[in-house]
Design an enzyme around this catalytic site. Structure first.
Site, PDB file in Angstrom:
ATOM      1  N   ASP A  49    -106.325 -55.225  15.322  1.00 33.88           N
ATOM      2  CA  ASP A  49    -106.354 -54.487  16.591  1.00 33.88           C
ATOM      3  C   ASP A  49    -106.984 -55.329  17.682  1.00 33.88           C
ATOM      4  O   ASP A  49    -106.550 -55.320  18.836  1.00 33.88           O
ATOM      5  CB  ASP A  49    -107.144 -53.180  16.426  1.00 33.88           C
ATOM      6  CG  ASP A  49    -106.263 -52.043  15.949  1.00 33.88           C
ATOM      7  OD1 ASP A  49    -106.790 -50.939  15.778  1.00 33.88           O
ATOM      8  OD2 ASP A  49    -105.059 -52.259  15.755  1.00 33.88           O
ATOM      9  N   ALA A  50    -108.056 -56.053  17.312  1.00 32.68           N
ATOM     10  CA  ALA A  50    -108.755 -56.864  18.313  1.00 32.68           C
ATOM     11  C   ALA A  50    -107.839 -57.936  18.883  1.00 32.68           C
ATOM     12  O   ALA A  50    -107.829 -58.186  20.090  1.00 32.68           O
ATOM     13  CB  ALA A  50    -109.996 -57.507  17.692  1.00 32.68           C
ATOM     14  N   ASP A  53    -105.174 -56.209  21.060  1.00 37.53           N
ATOM     15  CA  ASP A  53    -105.772 -55.795  22.333  1.00 37.53           C
ATOM     16  C   ASP A  53    -106.003 -56.993  23.246  1.00 37.53           C
ATOM     17  O   ASP A  53    -105.844 -56.906  24.472  1.00 37.53           O
ATOM     18  CB  ASP A  53    -107.095 -55.064  22.085  1.00 37.53           C
ATOM     19  CG  ASP A  53    -106.893 -53.716  21.423  1.00 37.53           C
ATOM     20  OD1 ASP A  53    -107.807 -53.270  20.709  1.00 37.53           O
ATOM     21  OD2 ASP A  53    -105.821 -53.113  21.613  1.00 37.53           O
ATOM     22  N   LYS A 131    -111.707 -40.421  16.427  1.00 36.51           N
ATOM     23  CA  LYS A 131    -110.384 -41.051  16.505  1.00 36.51           C
ATOM     24  C   LYS A 131    -109.899 -41.314  15.080  1.00 36.51           C
ATOM     25  O   LYS A 131    -110.306 -42.271  14.433  1.00 36.51           O
ATOM     26  CB  LYS A 131    -110.431 -42.343  17.311  1.00 36.51           C
ATOM     27  CG  LYS A 131    -109.062 -42.952  17.557  1.00 36.51           C
ATOM     28  CD  LYS A 131    -109.152 -44.181  18.444  1.00 36.51           C
ATOM     29  CE  LYS A 131    -107.767 -44.736  18.729  1.00 36.51           C
ATOM     30  NZ  LYS A 131    -107.083 -45.212  17.504  1.00 36.51           N
TER      31      LYS A 131
END
Length: 701
Positions: A49-50, A53, A131
């Protein structure tokens, strides 16, 4: 500098991007979409994800610096799953189902809250929700009865998974009547489908016992289980759901999201017991800190906290961008790390020919799931990180979801480790590998015509909803057709016969007859031949040519023959095209096998020119019209086609040349731009009058 009619001095225009910036923008856009495809369609992401992103933020920063690079097709303007075909029936959402913007630290959270405060003062309260790391699902109830379940898709159209949704115990077939909250006539409710950690581990243990590969993590298993073709398989898996929002409603107008959740719970829908309502950003930060320390105390995996403005009226005032509401944000926790043994490094060839190395590791538990595979991006990255096959490596799961290799634990080396040697030839087709241009970090397979990996991706692309929209030609079908050598390339797709399909196991029954899916595919191929010209252009996989540019070219020239014959200057002069796309189109037609695809499609009866409906008056000739927000009576494509059919241009951005902006629900920044420039804004009724009568039409109040 120039002055507006009001006497205000405009800010200086941003500089035009240079060639390197344009090239980097395209590389980023392509890479982001490829990773979105792997995440949303294949349920098999390859970067953290990092890292994703970071790519998306770099793309956003380029567009912020050079707004002319920002197109309606850019990943920054779309919900993540947009434009990918599936084998499920499409289901249009009653109201847009958006994604969420992310923040990663207290400074970014404070900046978001400051923007909220500047619009609402101190009136806003906040909901803090866990989340959940699952897959989004939208349910529609009519008069209390479950009518449909659909995945997010592109935010406007998802996949119809109603039968599978009905097997989830948490989802009621009928809403429970409540004295305090009467059951509404229509209720569209959004939520997250997930596995509890214990249930996920039980599922994987069962798969391994059956000799089947286990799922990588609970999110992938939830997505794969919800999208099973056989609902009985879904029913055997212990999927759960928690509701976290509402969409379109009739007979239900809650003043706050907190009240909406109370109503959902009263009707028997599952809501989270961990949601908290607070009044200040400081209290929000406290909840984020608390769950950061206790995230493994929850029965399901979480990767952050979602913060939402509670008051519905304030949500409407704040609005949304094309992909996410402005009144909500996801705070994502820092990644977690673990060490494991790097057993091997192997490579994979992607759609664009990019060759990516992957780390195969001893499975290790990290962030609540077992990890055995991680990306290493490219050969330069392998060298930069200094990892050797046989190393003990540190891996990280950014956002608690996707693994990445950080580097080796050098002190644990024993001398048996060896360097990774990047292959010199494509593992799929044997072609010698090389950078696309000098200085590129990425190594690519240049055999774009016949490399099986690249051809698979092109077949899947042309079948997508943004191209020919061929239901039944998904990733599995494309792979089967190529593996059986039924077609050498996409040029032969429209000459497929029943005998051809019988050469594949996928489309053959046990009795040796053509399956129902095979018959449907042939019927859908015939139907696809009648698609409008712009879809043909998208299907050709011409670099830079997405639906927006394709529509502009089709409207201007009317036929593929005219587009091919046009000069680069004529192509570039078309609004929404420009020099970069024009050059790409001309370059594409210089390749013999590209033209051969067109010739084969033409011979097979694919429509290569648009015929204008003479019964539709050209009431919008030459007018540039922008549609923003959700319209009740039109999908986005239907609105654009209605404009184009009447001689207008369906533009993607607002400028002083824009004749009208049509604003539906949650219109976003295009509405703001129209107000700023004084462009007339129409509601849906005004849009209908414009289509029927042409201008002038009075703007909406």
């Amino acid at each position: 500098m120039s002055e507006k009619a009001t006497g205000e001095v405009e800010a200086e225009l941003p500089e035009h991007p240079d060639a390197d910036e344009r090239r980097r923008w395209q590389e980023l856009a392509d890479e982001v979409r490829e990773h979105q495809f792997r995440y949303y369609v294949k349920d098999a992401p390859i970067i953290s994800d990092a890292e994703f992103d970071k790519l998306l933020r770099e793309l956003q920063a380029l567009e912020d610096a050079h707004p002319e690079l920002r197109t309606p097709d850019s990943p920054t303007q779309l919900v993540g799953g947009a434009g990918f075909a599936t084998e499920f029936a499409p289901a249009e959402h009653l109201e847009r189902m958006l994604s969420l913007d992310n923040v990663f630290d207290s400074d970014e959270l404070t900046a978001w809250a400051a923007r909220i405060s500047s619009e609402t003062g101190d009136a806003a309260h906040f909901l803090c929700e866990l989340k959940i790391d699952g897959v989004a699902l939208s349910l529609v109830y009519r008069d209390g009865r479950l009518e449909r379940g659909a995945t997010r898709g592109d935010g406007r159209t998802g996949e119809d998974v109603t039968l599978n949704a009905r097997t989830i115990d948490d989802i009621p077939e009928r809403l429970t009547p409540s004295d305090e909250f009467p059951v509404p006539a229509v209720l569209e409710v959004r939520g997250e489908v997930f596995f509890r950690v214990a249930d996920f581990e039980e599922l994987n243990a069962g798969l391994v016992a059956e000799g089947k590969p286990p799922f990588a993590n609970p999110r992938n298993s939830a997505a794969g289980s919800l999208r099973q073709k056989n609902p009985a398989v879904t029913a055997r898996r212990k999927l759960r759901m928690i509701c976290h929002g509402i969409g379109y409603t009739e007979g239900f107008t809650p003043a706050s999201l907190h009240d909406a959740y109370r109503a959902l719970g009263a009707w028997g829908l599952p809501v989270s017991e961990h949601t908290t309502k607070v009044s200040t950003v400081a209290e929000v930060a406290e909840r984020i800190a608390y769950w950061g320390e206790h995230r493994h105390d929850v029965e399901h995996e979480i990767d952050g906290v979602v913060v939402k403005v509670d008051e519905v009226a304030l949500q409407r005032r704040l609005g949304a961008t094309s992909r996410a509401p402005r009144w909500a944000v996801a705070y994502k926790y820092p990644p977690e790390e673990a060490t494991t043994k790097l057993l091997d490094i192997r490579v994979n060839v992607g759609r664009t020919g990019r060759v990516t190395p992957f780390a195969y590791m001893e499975p290790v538990k990290v962030a609540g799931s077992t990890v055995g595979l991680a990306t290493l991006h490219n050969a330069s990255e392998v060298k930069r990180k200094g990892v050797l096959i046989g190393d003990t490596v540190v891996i990280r799961k950014a956002g608690d979801v996707i693994p990445e290799v950080l580097g080796p634990v050098v002190d644990l080396r024993d001398g048996t480790e060896r360097e990774f040697e990047f292959p010199t030839h494509c593992p799929e087709c044997g072609t010698e590998l090389a950078p696309a241009k000098e200085g590129d970090a990425d190594i690519r397979c240049p055999n774009s015509r016949s490399c099986p990996a690249q051809l698979r991706e092109r077949l899947f692309h042309l079948a997508g909803r943004g191209a020919f929209d061929i239901e039944g030609l998904g990733y599995e079908a494309a792979t089967a057709l190529l593996a059986a050598q039924v077609i050498p390339d996409e040029g032969d797709l429209f000459t497929l016969t029943a005998d051809d399909l019988l050469r594949t196991e996928l489309f053959t029954t046990k009795k040796g007859e053509l399956s129902a899916n095979g018959k449907r595919l042939l019927a859908n191929l015939t139907k696809a031949k009648e698609q409008p010209l712009w879809r043909v252009l998208v299907a050709l996989s011409i670099r830079h040519v997405g639906p927006t540019a394709a529509r502009a070219l089709a409207t201007e020239f009317g036929s593929l023959e005219a587009i091919e014959a046009a000069s680069e200057e004529e192509l570039a002069a078309v609004e929404g095209v420009g020099p970069t796309i024009a050059a790409a189109v001309k370059d594409w037609f210089t390749v013999d096998w590209h033209r051969a695809i067109v010739d084969k499609w033409r011979a097979a009866g694919v429509r290569m020119a648009d015929e204008r409906d003479a019964s539709i008056e050209r009431t919008l000739e030459g007018l540039s019209i922008v549609v923003t927000g959700s319209l009740a009576g039109f999908s986005r494509d239907q609105a654009k086609e209605a404009i184009i059919a009447r001689g207008g241009k369906a533009a993607g951005s607002v400028s002083k040349k824009t004749a009208y902006v049509v604003a539906g629900d949650a219109p976003g920044s295009k509405y703001d731009k129209a107000v700023e420039l004084g462009v007339p804004v129409l509601d849906e009724d005004g849009f209908r009058r414009l289509l029927e009568q042409g201008p002038p039409v009075e703007p909406a109040e």
